[in-house]
Design a protein around this motif. Structure first.
Motif, short mmCIF file in Angstrom:
data_model
loop_
_atom_site.label_atom_id
_atom_site.label_comp_id
_atom_site.label_asym_id
_atom_site.label_seq_id
_atom_site.Cartn_x
_atom_site.Cartn_y
_atom_site.Cartn_z
N CYS A 430 -1.59 9.52 -1.70
CA CYS A 430 -1.23 8.19 -1.22
C CYS A 430 -2.17 7.11 -1.73
O CYS A 430 -1.74 6.18 -2.40
N CYS A 439 -5.84 11.80 4.82
CA CYS A 439 -5.23 12.86 4.00
C CYS A 439 -6.33 13.68 3.31
O CYS A 439 -6.21 14.90 3.17
N CYS A 476 2.88 11.74 -1.51
CA CYS A 476 1.67 12.37 -1.01
C CYS A 476 2.09 13.57 -0.16
O CYS A 476 2.91 13.44 0.76
N CYS A 479 0.86 13.07 3.84
CA CYS A 479 1.38 12.10 4.81
C CYS A 479 2.83 11.73 4.51
O CYS A 479 3.46 11.04 5.29
ZN LIG Z 1 -1.42 10.68 2.07
#
Ligand SMILES: [Zn+2]
Length: 493
Positions: A430, A439, A476, A479
């Motif tokens: 992300c 993350c 990602c 997430c």
């Molecule tokens: Zn992420």
């Protein structure tokens, strides 16, 4: 009968191999008895000395001068910049406070020592750029398990602290630092790396940004090698640094710092090139480049001839600045061969009756284990050529291994598989600003791996990578948000 091979597989048991090699090749001695502090023995010290010499001439060639600062930093200096203190305070060894004097820290790094003097030395734009480095040992109170040369409480490094009139020049220096890592650590020492712009949460305490160079060990663990930083203006202001420009106006300089640690790079040199017979040192770094070993028993007259020939060989090689050693100790020839192979000496020459008669010698080449006949009159020239080819071979081998260890991943299970097999995962992620931190924490917790950052010298997009490998990196994996960056993740020391 003496052991004739080193006989521990580097690839099957790197950890044991590494410990054994440090002891057997007499690189370090662990018997000093203080956690995280080791004695570097003559063979290790001579390699490090060569590394320093090469690094320092590269620094001088790019306009740096050397300096020698005290090893202690007054507490007041150390505490001037809040994020720096916060980042380094847990690592500091404090000296016992003397009554009526300020408390002193053993330097963990020297920004706060240098900048205190830069405040005095930098007055005008004419004083800039200021490019100064020192060869130093620094101390960090490592609480995790220590490993000789890899994670120690004392390490031997060079730190350069540069000041510029503009941000543009400072950023150019950061790029030059990466080039220097490439020119020296990769192209001379043969240690490949990725220059990684560190995520926001992993930059040097007090830096605007940090670029670290990550190498990989044979067991797949990442080891951080030299990093370079653009120091934040907050840091600069905390030290009251300023200068008058050409219009007599007050301005604030831009600072960078760069820190190649010779002791840590040595750990990579040993690990990347070594094999199951011991060290394999680059020709350029080996304290002894050619070892000459007398062989065979003969009458007194012949022995005199042999000694003469050996001395002539040594003189010829030394004239060409080749580091040569004669091993005429009482050990058996086989033991000598084993010993010097383990020490990583690139070339071995045996001299006996046959060599005297034929006017040529056999050169044993450490990495390929080939034996080549060379005419004595051509020896110095041949060794120089062989030496250059030797280092090229080592670098090519290291590059090939390194490239094979970076794998694009498009699922969590794939990342896990890649990491568990001693490789680096390249994934869509992300963000490397503070939004990506949770993350990254997930990766740390679930996969025991670290987000190393994004490529520093080129910008990679998830689309480009996807096209190259046919893998979907657009989201990602942690997430589910859009992946804005391509990051590299690995298990680290
Ligand atoms: Zn992420």
């Amino acid at each position: 009968m003496g052991k004739t091979t080193f006989n521990i597989s580097k690839n099957d048991n790197f950890s044991e191999w590494y410990s054994e090699i440090l002891a057997k090749a007499e690189i370090v001695d662990l018997r000093y008895g203080v956690k995280g502090f080791v004695v570097i023995r003559p063979w290790g010290a001579r390699i490090i000395e060569k590394m320093y010499k090469i690094y320092e001439s590269a620094l001088r060639a790019t306009g740096h001068s050397s300096v020698i600062f005290p090893a202690v930093i007054p507490e007041g200096n150390f505490e001037k910049e809040s994020s720096h203190v916060e980042g380094f305070a847990p690592d500091v060894f404090w000296l016992e406070k003397k009554q009526g004097e300020e408390r002193l820290a053993l330097r963990p790094t020297s920004e706060t020592a240098f900048y205190d003097l830069y405040k005095i030395w930098i007055r005008s734009y004419r004083d800039l750029p200021m490019k100064i480095y020192q060869r130093a040992n620094v101390f960090r109170n490592e609480t995790k398990a220590t490993r000789p040369l890899i994670r120690s409480r004392e390490f031997h490094w060079i730190e350069s602290h540069d000041a510029f009139a503009s941000k543009k020049e400072a950023e150019a220096q950061v790029r030059d630092d990466i080039v220097m890592t490439e020119e020296v650590m990769h192209k001379i020492f043969g240690v490949p790396f990725l220059a990684m712009k560190r995520p926001e949460w992993d930059k040097f305490p007090g830096a605007e940004y940090t670029i670290g160079s990550d190498s990989i060990m044979p067991d797949g663990r990442i080891i951080q090698q030299p990093s370079t930083h653009l120091i934040s203006q907050h840091f600069v202001k905390a030290f009251g640094l300023k200068f008058k420009d050409d219009k007599e106006k007050d301005r604030v300089p831009w600072l960078t710092c760069y820190g190649p640690a010779m002791s840590r790079i040595l750990a990579s040199v040993i690990s990347v090139h070594g094999d199951d017979a011991g060290l394999v040192l680059p020709y350029t770094l080996s304290p002894v480049q050619v070892v000459v070993i007398p062989v065979g028993k003969e009458k007194t007259e012949d022995r005199r001839q042999k000694t003469e020939l050996i001395n002539k060989i040594r003189a010829d090689l030394m004239k060409d600045y080749i580091d040569v050693e004669i091993d005429d100790s009482e050990k058996r020839a086989g033991e000598k061969f084993f010993y010097w192979e383990m020490k990583g000496v690139p070339f071995r020459i045996e001299v006996g009756a046959r060599e005297i008669e034929k006017g040529e010698v056999v050169v044993f080449i450490r990495d390929t284990r080939e034996k080549v006949s060379v005419k004595i009159e051509d020896l110095a020239e041949t060794i120089k050529n062989f030496g250059a080819e030797y280092d090229e071979r080592l670098i090519a081998r290291a590059n090939e291994d390194f490239a094979s260890r970076i794998i694009d991943c498009s699922s969590k299970s794939e990342i896990k598989k890649v990491l568990d097999s001693g490789k680096i995962a390249r994934v869509g992620f992300c963000s490397c600003d503070k939004n990506g931190k949770s993350c990254a924490e997930f990766i740390e917790k679930e996969l025991q791996a670290r987000v190393m950052g994004t490529l520093a010298s080129e910008s990679e997009t998830t689309e480009d990578r996807g096209q190259r490998t046919g893998k979907k990196l657009g989201k990602c994996l942690f997430c589910g948000k859009k992946a804005n960056v391509v990051v590299y993740a690995g298990k680290s020391y």
